[in-house]
Design a protein around this motif. Structure first.
Motif, PDB file in Angstrom:
ATOM      1  N   THR A 187     -16.330 -48.500  20.202  1.00  0.00           N
ATOM      2  CA  THR A 187     -16.592 -47.535  21.259  1.00  0.00           C
ATOM      3  C   THR A 187     -17.855 -46.751  20.928  1.00  0.00           C
ATOM      4  OG1 THR A 187     -14.195 -47.295  21.566  1.00  0.00           O
ATOM      5  CG2 THR A 187     -15.565 -45.619  22.576  1.00  0.00           C
ATOM      6  N   CYS A 188     -18.100 -46.619  19.613  1.00  0.00           N
ATOM      7  CA  CYS A 188     -19.187 -45.787  19.084  1.00  0.00           C
ATOM      8  C   CYS A 188     -20.561 -46.205  19.615  1.00  0.00           C
ATOM      9  CB  CYS A 188     -19.168 -45.910  17.561  1.00  0.00           C
ATOM     10  SG  CYS A 188     -20.512 -45.053  16.750  1.00  0.00           S
ATOM     11  N   TYR A 189     -21.334 -45.196  20.030  1.00  0.00           N
ATOM     12  CA  TYR A 189     -22.695 -45.455  20.514  1.00  0.00           C
ATOM     13  C   TYR A 189     -23.628 -45.939  19.396  1.00  0.00           C
ATOM     14  CZ  TYR A 189     -21.774 -43.312  25.099  1.00  0.00           C
ATOM     15  OH  TYR A 189     -21.310 -43.025  26.360  1.00  0.00           O
ATOM     16  N   HIS A 190     -23.184 -45.741  18.137  1.00  0.00           N
ATOM     17  CA  HIS A 190     -24.031 -46.214  17.044  1.00  0.00           C
ATOM     18  C   HIS A 190     -23.560 -47.551  16.481  1.00  0.00           C
ATOM     19  CE1 HIS A 190     -24.905 -41.796  17.154  1.00  0.00           C
ATOM     20  NE2 HIS A 190     -26.092 -42.334  17.270  1.00  0.00           N
ATOM     21  N   GLY A 191     -22.628 -48.169  17.148  1.00  0.00           N
ATOM     22  CA  GLY A 191     -22.249 -49.537  16.788  1.00  0.00           C
ATOM     23  C   GLY A 191     -21.310 -49.668  15.608  1.00  0.00           C
ATOM     24  N   GLY A 196     -15.499 -45.367  14.000  1.00  0.00           N
ATOM     25  CA  GLY A 196     -16.881 -45.094  14.399  1.00  0.00           C
ATOM     26  C   GLY A 196     -17.623 -44.085  13.541  1.00  0.00           C
ATOM     27  N   CYS A 197     -18.757 -43.585  14.062  1.00  0.00           N
ATOM     28  CA  CYS A 197     -19.595 -42.650  13.315  1.00  0.00           C
ATOM     29  C   CYS A 197     -18.949 -41.268  13.255  1.00  0.00           C
ATOM     30  CB  CYS A 197     -20.987 -42.558  13.950  1.00  0.00           C
ATOM     31  SG  CYS A 197     -21.027 -41.616  15.499  1.00  0.00           S
ATOM     32  N   GLY A 198     -18.098 -40.985  14.234  1.00  0.00           N
ATOM     33  CA  GLY A 198     -17.375 -39.714  14.237  1.00  0.00           C
ATOM     34  C   GLY A 198     -18.049 -38.582  14.996  1.00  0.00           C
ATOM     35  N   HIS A 199     -19.336 -38.692  15.295  1.00  0.00           N
ATOM     36  CA  HIS A 199     -19.972 -37.544  15.952  1.00  0.00           C
ATOM     37  C   HIS A 199     -20.632 -37.822  17.299  1.00  0.00           C
ATOM     38  CE1 HIS A 199     -23.945 -38.884  14.669  1.00  0.00           C
ATOM     39  NE2 HIS A 199     -23.416 -39.137  13.499  1.00  0.00           N
ATOM     40  N   CYS A 200     -20.791 -39.082  17.678  1.00  0.00           N
ATOM     41  CA  CYS A 200     -21.386 -39.336  18.999  1.00  0.00           C
ATOM     42  C   CYS A 200     -20.336 -38.996  20.070  1.00  0.00           C
ATOM     43  CB  CYS A 200     -21.883 -40.775  19.104  1.00  0.00           C
ATOM     44  SG  CYS A 200     -20.597 -42.000  19.324  1.00  0.00           S
ATOM     45  N   PRO A 201     -20.747 -38.784  21.312  1.00  0.00           N
ATOM     46  CA  PRO A 201     -19.779 -38.361  22.337  1.00  0.00           C
ATOM     47  C   PRO A 201     -18.615 -39.344  22.497  1.00  0.00           C
ATOM     48  CG  PRO A 201     -22.027 -38.297  23.208  1.00  0.00           C
ATOM     49  CD  PRO A 201     -22.122 -38.871  21.830  1.00  0.00           C
ATOM     50  N   ALA A 202     -18.896 -40.638  22.374  1.00  0.00           N
ATOM     51  CA  ALA A 202     -17.839 -41.641  22.544  1.00  0.00           C
ATOM     52  C   ALA A 202     -16.814 -41.537  21.416  1.00  0.00           C
ATOM     53  CB  ALA A 202     -18.444 -43.040  22.587  1.00  0.00           C
ATOM     54  N   CYS A 203     -17.307 -41.345  20.177  1.00  0.00           N
ATOM     55  CA  CYS A 203     -16.410 -41.196  19.028  1.00  0.00           C
ATOM     56  C   CYS A 203     -15.579 -39.931  19.139  1.00  0.00           C
ATOM     57  CB  CYS A 203     -17.212 -41.125  17.730  1.00  0.00           C
ATOM     58  SG  CYS A 203     -17.694 -42.739  17.119  1.00  0.00           S
ATOM     59  N   LYS A 204     -16.242 -38.849  19.546  1.00  0.00           N
ATOM     60  CA  LYS A 204     -15.550 -37.562  19.668  1.00  0.00           C
ATOM     61  C   LYS A 204     -14.395 -37.655  20.646  1.00  0.00           C
ATOM     62  CE  LYS A 204     -17.084 -33.371  20.059  1.00  0.00           C
ATOM     63  NZ  LYS A 204     -17.914 -32.292  20.618  1.00  0.00           N
TER      64      LYS A 204
HETATM   65 ZN    ZN Z   1     -20.021 -42.860  17.167  1.00  0.00          ZN
END
Ligand code: ZN
Length: 222
Positions: A187-191, A196-204
């Motif tokens: 889902t993460c915008y950083h792939g 995920g990365c934990g901080h992009c809007p999708a991860c949040k």
């Molecule tokens: Zn992310």
């Protein structure tokens, strides 16, 4: 008309994977269709194939990368930094203009050729981004348009339209695939797969929904 087959527009993310298993529960035969549209994270498509294999459904990918050349957005253009928040009065630059219009129109033609008239998509009106082509009125309007354009009786199913991320996790759990979705979807915008990365809007959004759901579940089990 055969109504025991469904085609799922399948990105390999949390939402469409939940929809894939939802479709498996409601239809005898399910086909997953993934689009290559010039997304930065092409591994999305590999993950989608792997998840479809694990789900035991037929999988097909289709190249529609012309979509990326039509408009500028940060999901396909590596020179644009992704919006972390929704700008006032506009859409975040993760908006790919026309994406769901193209995806669902192509999916309908493909489905029809395969004798399928039930389409499933994971769009949701509760999505923070408020993309216009994720809204219920657009889906209903397109459903009518597709029926007129192809002289068929399609039904576009949107199991997630009115539920939030917490309820989407609840649905995944009900379908017995919470862990699979948590670990294997992107889902993460950083792939970054899974949490995920934990901080992009999708991860949040994904994490907040998961925590809310796990808390409710824990309360129930007490
Ligand atoms: Zn992310």
């Amino acid at each position: 008309m055969n109504r025991d087959k469904a085609l799922v527009v399948f990105s390999g993310g949390q939402d469409s994977t939940t929809c894939l298993f939802w479709a498996k529960k409601h239809f005898k035969k399910v086909v997953a269709l993934s689009f290559v549209y010039g997304q930065k994270h092409v591994k999305e498509v590999d993950l989608a194939r792997e998840i479809a294999a694990e789900a035991g459904v037929e999988w097909k990918s289709m190249d529609v990368s012309f979509i990326a050349s039509l408009g500028k957005n940060s999901l396909t253009d590596t020179t644009i930094e992704m919006d972390e928040q929704r700008p006032e009065g506009g859409f975040p630059n993760t908006f790919v203009p026309g994406r769901n219009l193209f995806f669902l129109s192509i999916a309908a033609v493909f489905a029809r050729e395969n004798g399928i008239f039930d389409l499933v998509t994971g769009v949701s009106q509760t999505d923070f981004s408020g993309y216009p082509d994720c809204r219920d009125n657009f889906i209903k309007s397109l459903n009518v348009t597709l029926n007129l354009a192809l002289d068929e009786q399609f039904v576009i199913h949107t199991p997630l339209m009115w539920i939030d991320k917490c309820q989407t996790w609840a649905l995944a759990d009900e379908l017995g695939v919470l862990d699979l979705i948590r670990e294997k979807t992107l889902t993460c915008y950083h792939g970054i797969v899974g949490d995920g990365c934990g901080h992009c809007p999708a991860c949040k959004l994904r994490r907040e929904g998961l925590h809310a759901y796990l808390q409710i579940k824990q309360e129930k089990e007490k």
